[in-house]
Design a protein around this motif. Structure first.
Motif, PDB file in Angstrom:
ATOM      1  N   PRO A 236       6.238  -1.664  13.285  1.00  0.00           N
ATOM      2  CA  PRO A 236       5.970  -1.957  11.873  1.00  0.00           C
ATOM      3  C   PRO A 236       4.565  -1.591  11.414  1.00  0.00           C
ATOM      4  CG  PRO A 236       7.220  -3.736  12.863  1.00  0.00           C
ATOM      5  CD  PRO A 236       6.857  -2.805  13.986  1.00  0.00           C
ATOM      6  N   GLN A 237       3.547  -1.864  12.241  1.00  0.00           N
ATOM      7  CA  GLN A 237       2.181  -1.563  11.816  1.00  0.00           C
ATOM      8  C   GLN A 237       1.983  -0.055  11.671  1.00  0.00           C
ATOM      9  OE1 GLN A 237      -0.843  -3.324  14.284  1.00  0.00           O
ATOM     10  NE2 GLN A 237      -2.531  -2.571  13.035  1.00  0.00           N
ATOM     11  N   ALA A 238       2.499   0.719  12.607  1.00  0.00           N
ATOM     12  CA  ALA A 238       2.372   2.172  12.532  1.00  0.00           C
ATOM     13  C   ALA A 238       3.141   2.714  11.322  1.00  0.00           C
ATOM     14  CB  ALA A 238       2.889   2.811  13.817  1.00  0.00           C
ATOM     15  N   ARG A 239       4.323   2.168  11.080  1.00  0.00           N
ATOM     16  CA  ARG A 239       5.108   2.624   9.927  1.00  0.00           C
ATOM     17  C   ARG A 239       4.399   2.293   8.619  1.00  0.00           C
ATOM     18  NH1 ARG A 239       9.963   0.387  10.995  1.00  0.00           N
ATOM     19  NH2 ARG A 239       9.471  -1.463   9.785  1.00  0.00           N
ATOM     20  N   SER A 240       3.791   1.131   8.539  1.00  0.00           N
ATOM     21  CA  SER A 240       3.046   0.777   7.327  1.00  0.00           C
ATOM     22  C   SER A 240       1.901   1.748   7.082  1.00  0.00           C
ATOM     23  CB  SER A 240       2.502  -0.652   7.436  1.00  0.00           C
ATOM     24  OG  SER A 240       3.562  -1.590   7.456  1.00  0.00           O
TER      25      SER A 240
ATOM     26  N   ARG B 112       0.444  15.706   8.888  1.00  0.00           N
ATOM     27  CA  ARG B 112      -0.776  15.145   9.483  1.00  0.00           C
ATOM     28  C   ARG B 112      -0.744  13.617   9.466  1.00  0.00           C
ATOM     29  NH1 ARG B 112      -2.750  20.177   7.542  1.00  0.00           N
ATOM     30  NH2 ARG B 112      -2.969  19.469   5.395  1.00  0.00           N
ATOM     31  N   CYS B 113      -0.068  13.030   8.459  1.00  0.00           N
ATOM     32  CA  CYS B 113       0.114  11.567   8.475  1.00  0.00           C
ATOM     33  C   CYS B 113       0.955  11.164   9.678  1.00  0.00           C
ATOM     34  CB  CYS B 113       0.790  11.105   7.186  1.00  0.00           C
ATOM     35  SG  CYS B 113      -0.181  11.302   5.673  1.00  0.00           S
ATOM     36  N   TYR B 114       2.023  11.914   9.935  1.00  0.00           N
ATOM     37  CA  TYR B 114       2.866  11.606  11.099  1.00  0.00           C
ATOM     38  C   TYR B 114       2.082  11.760  12.397  1.00  0.00           C
ATOM     39  CZ  TYR B 114       7.320  11.053   8.670  1.00  0.00           C
ATOM     40  OH  TYR B 114       8.347  10.581   7.887  1.00  0.00           O
ATOM     41  N   GLU B 115       1.300  12.820  12.503  1.00  0.00           N
ATOM     42  CA  GLU B 115       0.511  13.027  13.726  1.00  0.00           C
ATOM     43  C   GLU B 115      -0.469  11.881  13.942  1.00  0.00           C
ATOM     44  OE1 GLU B 115      -1.275  16.853  13.351  1.00  0.00           O
ATOM     45  OE2 GLU B 115       0.638  17.918  13.352  1.00  0.00           O
TER      46      GLU B 115
ATOM     47  N   LEU C  74      13.753   6.632   0.829  1.00  0.00           N
ATOM     48  CA  LEU C  74      14.517   7.633   1.579  1.00  0.00           C
ATOM     49  C   LEU C  74      14.094   7.648   3.041  1.00  0.00           C
ATOM     50  CD1 LEU C  74      16.460  10.122   1.629  1.00  0.00           C
ATOM     51  CD2 LEU C  74      14.413  11.518   1.228  1.00  0.00           C
ATOM     52  N   LEU C  75      12.794   7.624   3.288  1.00  0.00           N
ATOM     53  CA  LEU C  75      12.309   7.649   4.667  1.00  0.00           C
ATOM     54  C   LEU C  75      12.807   6.446   5.461  1.00  0.00           C
ATOM     55  CD1 LEU C  75       8.620   8.901   4.281  1.00  0.00           C
ATOM     56  CD2 LEU C  75      10.666  10.224   4.853  1.00  0.00           C
TER      57      LEU C  75
END
Length: 269
Positions: A228-232, A160-163, A216-217
């Motif tokens: 970068p903002q989305a990954r953070s 759900r975090c990825y979504e 790891l990710l």
């Protein structure tokens, strides 16, 4: 996967080769025992390893006494591999893309690619691997799959975090025990260069704290390619889950799979 996407993603691993070397899991020792038996490898056997990274799979091959040409397209990854493998005079590390590389002498007893074959050009990889093998030589493809098991509920929550933060994420994906064997078998068959495919599977677990898991990710190309903002945001969401919901650590279930086939003595039509 388009050619452009493949090229972008497969070069992402070299962006932080030291992190990759520290955080990427190695391979089950039994895999190399089985590989030596199935491919009849031992001292003096000539092996080409495609996509050697920093040498996680190269070391066991060298310890078997094989003469290894270990190839990676990232200069930084290859440099660390040379450092890690400096004690083995039977290993030569080459910086090159497999699709462009031409050997200077002879054929190989085995070609191995560990968690890298899927990044190669599908129009080239099977045919060129076969061309580089002696008749009867072996092509081994190692893949590592994150499967159902371990801290199962965490991975449903993390999805759900990825979504939320990665719009390319398919909705509702859940872990299964599937490892997509049929298509891999079909690729060997379509090439008409190899005999029957044999499989060996190895299941194992690894436990991570939140910093360890985020490191790891960051060795996965898809995460590196995110804005970068989305990954953070994604990493903050995952870190919160591990630290505040799952008591500071989660366990990931892996299946490593070896697919191996021998080059036929006939040539393809």
């Amino acid at each position: 996967m388009t050619d452009t996407n493949r090229e972008t993603l497969r070069t992402a691993f070299g962006q932080d080769a030291e992190l990759y070397d520290r955080c990427r899991p190695t391979y089950p020792p039994q895999l190399f025992t089985d590989l030596a038996t199935l491919a009849d490898l031992g001292p003096g056997s000539r092996v080409l390893e495609i996509g050697c990274g920093t040498g996680q799979a190269t070391r066991p091959l060298a310890q078997l006494g094989c003469d290894v040409v270990a190839m990676d397209l990232s200069p930084d990854m290859a440099a660390i591999a040379r450092r890690n493998l400096a004690q083995f005079p039977n290993v030569a590390v080459v910086t090159a893309a497999f699709e462009d590389w031409e050997p200077s002498n002879g054929t190989f007893d085995a070609v191995l690619s560990a968690t890298a074959f899927h990044w190669l050009d599908p129009d080239v990889r099977m045919v060129k691997a076969a061309d580089l093998l002696r008749p009867g030589g072996s092509l081994g493809i190692v893949s590592t799959h994150h499967i159902a098991g371990g801290t199962t509920a965490f991975f449903a929550d993390a999805q759900r975090c990825y979504e939320r933060f990665d719009p390319t994420t398919p909705p509702g994906v859940r872990l299964t025990t599937d490892d997509e064997t049929p298509e891999e078998t079909a690729e060997f068959d379509r090439s008409a260069r190899f005999g029957p495919v044999e499989f060996r599977r190895y299941e194992w677990q690894q436990t991570y704290t939140s910093p360890e898991y985020l490191n790891l990710l960051m060795t996965h190309s898809g995460n590196r390619a995110m804005a970068p903002q989305a990954r953070s945001g994604l990493f903050a969401c995952i870190s919160h889950l591990i630290d505040d919901v799952y008591n500071g650590a989660i366990t990931r279930q892996y299946r490593t799979r070896l697919a191996i086939a021998h080059k036929t003595f006939r040539t393809a039509r």
